[in-house]
Design a protein around this motif. Structure first.
Motif, mmCIF file in Angstrom:
data_model
loop_
_atom_site.group_PDB
_atom_site.id
_atom_site.type_symbol
_atom_site.label_atom_id
_atom_site.label_comp_id
_atom_site.label_asym_id
_atom_site.label_seq_id
_atom_site.Cartn_x
_atom_site.Cartn_y
_atom_site.Cartn_z
ATOM 1 N N LEU A 166 18.074 -34.729 -15.583
ATOM 2 C CA LEU A 166 17.600 -35.354 -14.276
ATOM 3 C C LEU A 166 16.407 -34.355 -13.819
ATOM 4 O O LEU A 166 15.593 -34.799 -13.273
ATOM 5 N N TRP A 203 13.276 -35.657 -15.428
ATOM 6 C CA TRP A 203 12.947 -37.013 -14.838
ATOM 7 C C TRP A 203 12.218 -36.640 -13.358
ATOM 8 O O TRP A 203 11.129 -37.198 -13.137
ATOM 9 N N LEU A 204 12.658 -35.802 -12.849
ATOM 10 C CA LEU A 204 12.064 -35.586 -11.444
ATOM 11 C C LEU A 204 10.599 -35.103 -11.491
ATOM 12 O O LEU A 204 9.739 -35.456 -10.835
ATOM 13 N N LEU A 251 15.438 -44.233 -11.587
ATOM 14 C CA LEU A 251 14.106 -43.889 -11.749
ATOM 15 C C LEU A 251 13.281 -44.059 -10.413
ATOM 16 O O LEU A 251 12.405 -43.778 -10.022
ATOM 17 N N CYS A 305 13.985 -41.741 -8.008
ATOM 18 C CA CYS A 305 12.969 -40.374 -8.335
ATOM 19 C C CYS A 305 11.626 -40.585 -7.836
ATOM 20 O O CYS A 305 11.169 -39.550 -6.983
ATOM 21 N N THR A 320 10.292 -37.933 -4.724
ATOM 22 C CA THR A 320 9.374 -37.010 -4.882
ATOM 23 C C THR A 320 8.204 -37.559 -4.225
ATOM 24 O O THR A 320 7.056 -36.947 -4.033
ATOM 25 N N VAL A 324 20.282 -37.591 -6.311
ATOM 26 C CA VAL A 324 18.580 -37.458 -6.961
ATOM 27 C C VAL A 324 17.693 -36.559 -5.789
ATOM 28 O O VAL A 324 17.207 -35.620 -5.956
ATOM 29 N N TRP A 337 16.138 -32.890 -6.077
ATOM 30 C CA TRP A 337 14.578 -32.472 -5.849
ATOM 31 C C TRP A 337 14.763 -31.384 -5.057
ATOM 32 O O TRP A 337 13.903 -30.554 -5.086
#
Length: 327
Positions: A162, A165-166, A224, A227, A231, A291, A295
């Motif tokens: 993860l 991906w982040l 996703l 994500c 972000t 998620v 982050w």
């Protein structure tokens, strides 16, 4: 409750330690000293792979031992035997990899198992986890709780799935998003694993339990999309069928972490029957929380996550992604 955690300083072990401390439990961590021990825990030092490395555990009594070991089963054997008369229960964090590959959809805990031995040294991961299970059961019998996790995500992840991906989404631009968009995934947040494990052990539960989120918990698309939202990068997810991805030599799971195309690998990993854990109190937080919290943790580290030295780094090379996306 008095908890002895073997390890307790990284990812799943740290999640167990943090959860127990938050409950007001008395926590002792036994580790090699490579990472700081959590504040509030009693520290014992030792190396269970070295001769005499368990000496610090020669004394003491606990209500529960928690063990996340994934190496030689003989290390679990030696530790569990040493503690069997001085601990009420033993929770071993195992894996659904103890079932032979491929697994049919909806496989429960009573499915076929790989061969394993509690006396084995270094063996492949499935046999190592099965040997660890047998070692825990040999020493603790029905007092051994076997936590068969699947994919584990959340803050503290030191595998990089993860986090990759982040960080990739945070860079922005066109992002290769492997389809299908609605492809279901099952995972467990390390904190939910910790909460259920401590609850189950406190109740005296034993035996094997699949521990991942229930079917329908989330999808690759939702993961996703989340994500992108957390972000705030403005990245463009370019959803792509599995065929051109595979034709380009891009490896599922490693080049594109978490993702598996439709087929037996996907069925094996993402269709587990978790009825037994759900009926004994498993609760899985929403994917957006996992998620977002991951982050926040990554940002606190300056965007440089830890990496286990015994696991290869994951993620797709930027030039490979650009080539497939046509620029």
């Amino acid at each position: 409750m008095r908890l002895l955690i073997l390890g307790g300083t990284e990812f799943v072990g740290r999640a167990l330690t943090d959860e127990a401390l938050a409950r007001g439990w008395e926590v002792t961590v036994f580790h090699r000293g490579r990472h700081p021990a959590p504040p509030g825990a009693t520290v014992l030092r030792g190396d269970r792979t070295a001769e005499g490395g368990l000496a610090a555990l020669d004394r003491g009594e606990w209500d529960l031992v928690a063990d996340t070991w994934s190496g030689a089963p003989s290390a679990v054997r030696d530790t569990a035997r040493l503690l069997a008369g001085r601990a009420a229960g033993y929770a071993y964090v195992s894996s659904r990899s103890v079932h032979p590959h491929p697994c049919p959809a909806g496989l429960a805990e009573d499915g076929p198992l790989v061969d394993g031995s509690p006396d084995a040294g270094d063996v492949p991961y499935p046999e190592a986890k099965r040997g660890g299970e047998l070692a825990a059961c040999d020493a603790f019998g029905e007092r051994a709780l076997l936590v068969r996790a699947g994919l584990i995500l959340g803050p503290g992840e030191n595998i990089g799935r993860l986090p990759w991906w982040l960080l990739r989404v945070a860079r922005g631009g066109r992002v290769l998003a492997p389809g299908p968009y609605a492809s279901p995934i099952q995972y467990i947040d390390a904190r939910d694993l910790a909460a259920w494990t401590l609850d189950a052990a406190a109740r005296g539960l034993g035996g094997p339990y699949n521990l991942v989120s229930p079917p329908g918990h989330t999808t690759m698309g939702e993961l996703l999309d989340t994500c992108v939202r957390v972000t705030r990068s403005g990245a463009e997810l370019c959803w792509t069928d599995s065929e051109p991805i595979l034709a380009a030599g891009i490896a599922p799971w490693t080049d594109l972490p978490i993702w598996l195309p439709p087929g037996e690998d996907h069925t094996t990993l993402f269709t587990a029957d978790v009825t037994k854990a759900l009926t004994t109190g498993l609760r899985c937080r929403p994917v957006r929380e996992t998620v977002a919290d991951t982050w926040t943790w990554l940002e606190s580290l300056g965007g440089v996550p830890p990496q286990r030295p015994d696991r290869p780094a994951v993620g797709l090379a930027p030039e490979t992604e650009a080539k497939l996306l046509g620029g």
